[in-house]
Design an enzyme around this catalytic site. Sequence first.
Site, mmCIF file in Angstrom:
data_model
loop_
_atom_site.group_PDB
_atom_site.id
_atom_site.type_symbol
_atom_site.label_atom_id
_atom_site.label_comp_id
_atom_site.label_asym_id
_atom_site.label_seq_id
_atom_site.Cartn_x
_atom_site.Cartn_y
_atom_site.Cartn_z
ATOM 1 N N PRO A 10 0.850 -1.195 0.000
ATOM 2 C CA PRO A 10 0.000 0.000 0.000
ATOM 3 C C PRO A 10 0.880 1.237 0.000
ATOM 4 O O PRO A 10 1.725 1.411 0.866
ATOM 5 C CB PRO A 10 -0.777 -0.129 1.321
ATOM 6 N N MET A 11 0.707 2.100 -1.004
ATOM 7 C CA MET A 11 1.546 3.287 -1.133
ATOM 8 C C MET A 11 0.673 4.498 -1.420
ATOM 9 O O MET A 11 -0.180 4.449 -2.320
ATOM 10 C CB MET A 11 2.569 3.096 -2.259
ATOM 11 N N VAL A 12 0.861 5.555 -0.662
ATOM 12 C CA VAL A 12 0.066 6.761 -0.836
ATOM 13 C C VAL A 12 0.160 7.234 -2.283
ATOM 14 O O VAL A 12 1.255 7.470 -2.799
ATOM 15 C CB VAL A 12 0.545 7.871 0.120
ATOM 16 N N GLN A 42 -6.367 -0.911 2.533
ATOM 17 C CA GLN A 42 -5.700 -0.468 3.755
ATOM 18 C C GLN A 42 -6.218 0.888 4.206
ATOM 19 O O GLN A 42 -6.371 1.817 3.398
ATOM 20 C CB GLN A 42 -4.191 -0.362 3.565
ATOM 21 N N CYS A 72 3.270 3.616 8.675
ATOM 22 C CA CYS A 72 3.664 4.931 8.179
ATOM 23 C C CYS A 72 4.473 5.678 9.243
ATOM 24 O O CYS A 72 3.999 5.874 10.366
ATOM 25 C CB CYS A 72 2.436 5.752 7.798
ATOM 26 N N LYS A 107 -0.432 -4.122 9.222
ATOM 27 C CA LYS A 107 0.929 -3.915 8.718
ATOM 28 C C LYS A 107 1.712 -3.137 9.769
ATOM 29 O O LYS A 107 1.308 -2.037 10.166
ATOM 30 C CB LYS A 107 0.923 -3.148 7.398
ATOM 31 N N ASN A 159 8.312 -7.655 4.737
ATOM 32 C CA ASN A 159 8.409 -6.410 3.967
ATOM 33 C C ASN A 159 9.764 -5.760 4.235
ATOM 34 O O ASN A 159 10.189 -5.671 5.378
ATOM 35 C CB ASN A 159 7.261 -5.479 4.375
ATOM 36 N N GLU A 170 9.137 0.200 -2.836
ATOM 37 C CA GLU A 170 9.952 1.085 -3.666
ATOM 38 C C GLU A 170 10.517 0.402 -4.909
ATOM 39 O O GLU A 170 10.551 0.997 -5.988
ATOM 40 C CB GLU A 170 11.065 1.715 -2.836
#
Length: 420
Positions: free
Chosen positions: A45-47, A103, A132, A171, A235, A260
């Site tokens: 999950p990435m903003v 998420q 985060c 997470k 992760n 990334e």
Amino acid sequence: NKKIPVDREWLKKLLRKHASDRTPMSQKLVDDHPVLEDKALVVAPMVDQSDLPFRLLCRKYGSNLCFTPMIHAKLFCTKPAYRKKFFDIVAGTPAEDRPVVAQFCGSEIHHVLGAASQIAPHVDAIDINCGCPQQIAKKGHYGAFLLEQTDKLLALVNALTDNLDIPVTVKVRILPTGIEDSLELYTRLVDAGAHMITIHGRTRHQKGPKTGAPDWSVITKAVKLLGHRVPILANGGIRDMSDVVKCLEETGADGVMSSEAVLEYPPIFHTWDWQQDRTVGRMDLAKQYMALARQYPPHIGGQGSGIKKCVRVHIHRFFDPELNTRTDLRTELCNIESMEELQCVVDKLEAYHAESNHVVKDERLTWYMRHRMNNDKGESSAQKQIKREATVKKAELEEDNGDCMANLFGGCDEFESSDY
């Protein structure tokens, strides 16, 4: 509602349900490396970045499980425009986007449960973001900082597992206070009803130039302690399939998650060694992604945050080496307002490839490596870049940019006048 029983095999069953979607390359890798059988290869999950078009692109290249972008639960509940952008609660997500985990970030039960309840019929699990590390998360009492508010976090997990009829996952990171405290907390999360734990093998202090190497040993210990009860995902530190196999063999995890590396090069789950000759180039990926973004516009129907914060940034990630050289195109990219303007930049990059005799097989990860130690002084590429360009003001497009997070989640005045 009554808690749904925790089935240790729920993730494996979910992956097998969709195993017919496995690509030929994925099947070959499984045949060559049996440890990959029934393992999750996950897009994190990435903003603004794990949008639907990007998830579909990653699935084409071997990912078998994707997370939505981190969704702010309070804004999802209270801002109709925000809700419309991040998920279509009527139509859901396309069949080819399953399995998928939604998420949420937040700590207030009524907001997180309210938001999750609207999406639950259309996804395969709900995840709580406790990873985060940004200051906006500290202010909002979510992300990695929620890990340090144990009672609030456990109450949230209990509430979600009591009221949702799909798995609830969490997470996490390693606690700043150490491994033993972390393992104790992970155990309490499972006791509270969590159906899966994804462990990022770093603390919240490890970010940006201080990212450093992940600690897989914590994941190994968590698997030994809790792996018989729930699936555990690893992760951190995944660049290619050799890393995936190494991580799975070392930790015993049920899968690995990449952020990334997959952001810069979506076919990492088809790539054995990130330094090997490439067969799928950056330009090809950019064209495929833009076609998907036209089919599923990231600012319409619940796909993400639009052209400037989503699509543009993907193009920037794909072409990191070129844009570090062609600063004129980087500036042009940072100022685009439409898909047509973005296509113009991509066309210019394609022309630049032709002029410079660009060779696809010679492409390598660069943006991903910016915070990895890679010289005898212990400096990362990002630290060396700071030295080289100390006086150059560059447009900031970092995933971990706190201002971006604030703008996205209403942490600054701009939010109210923006199109969220």
